[in-house]
Motif scaffolding. Structure first.
Motif, mmCIF file in Angstrom:
data_model
loop_
_atom_site.group_PDB
_atom_site.id
_atom_site.type_symbol
_atom_site.label_atom_id
_atom_site.label_comp_id
_atom_site.label_asym_id
_atom_site.label_seq_id
_atom_site.Cartn_x
_atom_site.Cartn_y
_atom_site.Cartn_z
ATOM 1 N N UNK A 1 0.807 -1.227 0.000
ATOM 2 C CA UNK A 1 0.000 0.000 0.000
ATOM 3 C C UNK A 1 0.839 1.274 0.000
ATOM 4 N N UNK A 2 2.081 1.206 0.458
ATOM 5 C CA UNK A 2 2.922 2.410 0.455
ATOM 6 C C UNK A 2 3.310 2.809 -0.969
ATOM 7 N N UNK A 3 3.459 1.809 -1.841
ATOM 8 C CA UNK A 3 3.714 2.113 -3.253
ATOM 9 C C UNK A 3 2.543 2.909 -3.838
ATOM 10 N N UNK A 4 1.345 2.439 -3.550
ATOM 11 C CA UNK A 4 0.157 3.097 -4.107
ATOM 12 C C UNK A 4 0.072 4.546 -3.616
ATOM 13 N N UNK A 5 0.367 4.740 -2.328
ATOM 14 C CA UNK A 5 0.294 6.107 -1.781
ATOM 15 C C UNK A 5 1.233 7.039 -2.557
ATOM 16 N N UNK A 6 2.464 6.585 -2.806
ATOM 17 C CA UNK A 6 3.424 7.425 -3.538
ATOM 18 C C UNK A 6 2.962 7.707 -4.959
ATOM 19 N N UNK A 7 2.388 6.688 -5.588
ATOM 20 C CA UNK A 7 1.965 6.854 -6.985
ATOM 21 C C UNK A 7 0.748 7.762 -7.132
ATOM 22 N N UNK B 1 -1.824 -1.329 -10.559
ATOM 23 C CA UNK B 1 -1.465 -0.515 -9.401
ATOM 24 C C UNK B 1 -1.657 0.964 -9.701
ATOM 25 N N UNK B 2 -1.260 1.391 -10.889
ATOM 26 C CA UNK B 2 -1.314 2.823 -11.177
ATOM 27 C C UNK B 2 -2.750 3.305 -11.376
ATOM 28 N N UNK B 3 -3.589 2.483 -11.984
ATOM 29 C CA UNK B 3 -5.006 2.844 -12.096
ATOM 30 C C UNK B 3 -5.597 3.013 -10.689
ATOM 31 N N UNK B 4 -5.229 2.099 -9.781
ATOM 32 C CA UNK B 4 -5.714 2.185 -8.399
ATOM 33 C C UNK B 4 -5.220 3.470 -7.739
ATOM 34 N N UNK C 1 -2.736 -7.974 -10.311
ATOM 35 C CA UNK C 1 -2.918 -8.159 -8.864
ATOM 36 C C UNK C 1 -3.951 -7.204 -8.268
ATOM 37 N N UNK C 2 -4.063 -5.987 -8.811
ATOM 38 C CA UNK C 2 -4.922 -4.978 -8.162
ATOM 39 C C UNK C 2 -6.266 -4.855 -8.878
ATOM 40 N N UNK C 3 -6.783 -5.964 -9.353
ATOM 41 C CA UNK C 3 -8.033 -5.986 -10.136
ATOM 42 C C UNK C 3 -9.193 -5.280 -9.432
ATOM 43 N N UNK C 4 -9.482 -5.706 -8.180
ATOM 44 C CA UNK C 4 -10.674 -5.185 -7.497
ATOM 45 C C UNK C 4 -10.587 -3.676 -7.281
ATOM 46 N N UNK C 5 -9.393 -3.243 -6.839
ATOM 47 C CA UNK C 5 -9.214 -1.806 -6.604
ATOM 48 C C UNK C 5 -9.400 -1.006 -7.875
#
Ligand code: F0G
Length: 438
Positions: free
Chosen positions: A227-233, A260-263, A324-328
């Protein structure tokens, strides 16, 4: 909530403390999201805080951790990204602050007047991954990790390698072997010093393996399920909004692989609306390669259930069949009136040739966003008068192999610029000049 941040499972709501190094829910295996205490300021006051920091981001400040944090386009938005982190803890190059280009030739190719190209290839390792990696490596140190690991199609591994070196932590990357990783990315990963494992399999095999192994072997996983990756992106979307003086575009369009980036873009827009940074959200369009299109297939079926494909595309960065981040990402598309489309390899390469010839360039996967814009304009989904921000995710030098192959002599494709061999004579030179300048 007493701590500024906690981790919460998307699926079952189970909560973990901020420094827990697990990257999936111990109760149900779901993905974790970060929940931050709301910032003290909102609306115009929060915009003013971010704008003041932007004005203060002079490169002369970069000499120490506090200066790097101030000069970073990620840490400028820290209240929305990692509010509990102190300056001294930050691992930053710095990163972000990437340009938003307008190139009429690319806009004309795509069929929309106001096409803005957010070029995240201008990050320190040449891709948007640096935005997530500065936060992930900061967190790895805070969590006391002994090493960091990821699976990658090449850009995450290059970013991991650089930021692990900066953090003084050993880095381990799993990438698909058999020349499935673009040359520039592999070279960077080796050069920056990560232990590089060439796996006999594809990216989906690499991710499965590292997810199974990381927790058991005690290394901190920094793929975008972290989740820290997502926060930065999230910062790429916040930067676009700030560069447009908080007047949101009609669309944000981006290439999509592991999602991940769409999320992350969706999470940033959620914050921006909730905190009054903008008064209306853009729509989101995710673009996949036609040969690696599970999310586009899912979109056409109303995301009834996750799809998997055996991925094949020239855009190796997004050669991913089991995201991996399909649902999000599906939630983001639903929430922001979004669409998912796809572009075949010929369209991706043509878009790339147009972007390259405009003097800025990008890697093949990045060009999928512009190819997607053209398709959506032709289908009447994007109207030519709308303002569109397309994210270019990686630098032109990431994949010199695909580029040189496109421009080889005898190839029949738009904008081919094959090298011309001449004799070492003035006559030979004169003929070459006559051919380009009348
Ligand atoms: N563009 C580029 C240049 C990428 O490297 C990636 C992903 C994407 C787009 C897609 O982003 O996965 O968040 O949907 N690259 C990962 C990697 C998979 O390992 O470098 P996504």
């Amino acid at each position: 909530m007493t701590a500024p941040t906690l981790q919460r499972c998307d699926a079952c709501g189970h909560e973990l403390p901020e420094r827990d190094a697990r990257t999936s829910c111990p109760a149900c295996g779901g993905l974790l999201s970060l929940v931050h205490a709301p910032p003290a300021a909102r609306g115009a006051a929060l915009r003013a805080l971010f704008d003041e920091r932007l004005a203060d981001a002079a490169p002369a400040h970069v000499a120490d951790a506090a200066g790097a944090a101030r000069a970073s386009g990620v840490w400028r938005f820290r209240e929305l990204i990692a509010p509990g982190v102190s300056d001294a803890e930050i691992v930053s190059q710095p990163e972000g602050n990437t340009p938003l280009f307008h190139r009429p030739s690319v806009a004309a190719w795509a069929g929309v007047d106001a096409l803005l190209l957010k070029h995240d290839g201008f990050n320190p390792t040449g891709s948007f991954k640096d935005r997530g990696m500065t936060v992930a490596l900061t967190q790895a140190r805070r969590a006391g990790a002994r090493a960091v690991a990821c699976a990658s199609t090449g850009n995450t591994s290059a970013a991991l390698a650089a930021y692990a070196s900066l953090a003084g932590l050993p880095g381990l990357v799993l990438v698909p072997g058999a020349q499935q990783v673009a040359l520039g990315k592999l070279a960077q990963t080796l050069g920056y010093g990560a232990r590089t494992l060439l796996v006999r399999g594809d990216f989906d095999d690499c991710l499965r393996l590292v997810r199974e192994g990381a927790e058991r072997l005690g290394v901190y996983l920094v793929n975008s399920i972290n989740p820290y990756r997502i926060e930065g992106q999230k910062s790429v979307a916040l930067e676009i909004l700030q560069q447009l003086r908080w007047d949101a575009p009609d669309w944000i369009v981006l290439p999509a692989g592991n999602l991940g980036n769409t999320s992350a873009v969706g999470a940033a827009l959620r914050d921006a609306v909730r905190l009054g940074l903008i008064d209306r959200a853009p729509r989101v369009a995710s673009v996949q390669a036609a040969g690696a299109n599970p999310f586009a297939l899912g979109f056409r079926e109303g995301f009834a259930s996750p799809r998997r494909v055996k991925a094949e595309t020239v855009a190796t960065a997004i050669k991913i069949g089991d995201p991996a981040s399909w649902d999000r990402a599906a939630s983001v598309i639903r929430e922001f009136g979004g669409v998912v489309t796809e572009a075949d390899d010929a369209a991706i390469l043509e878009a790339k040739a147009a972007i390259d010839a405009a003097g800025i360039g990008c890697e093949p996967a990045s060009a999928a966003s512009v190819a997607g814009v053209r398709r959506l304009v032709r289908e009447g989904v994007i109207r030519p008068g709308e303002r569109v921000a397309a994210i270019l995710t990686g630098h032109v030098l990431k994949d010199p192999g695909v580029l040189l192959d496109y421009h080889r002599a005898g190839r029949d494709a738009p904008l081919v610029n094959a090298p011309v061999e001449i004799d070492a004579t003035l006559d030979g030179l004169a003929r070459a000049i006559d051919a380009v300048a009348s």
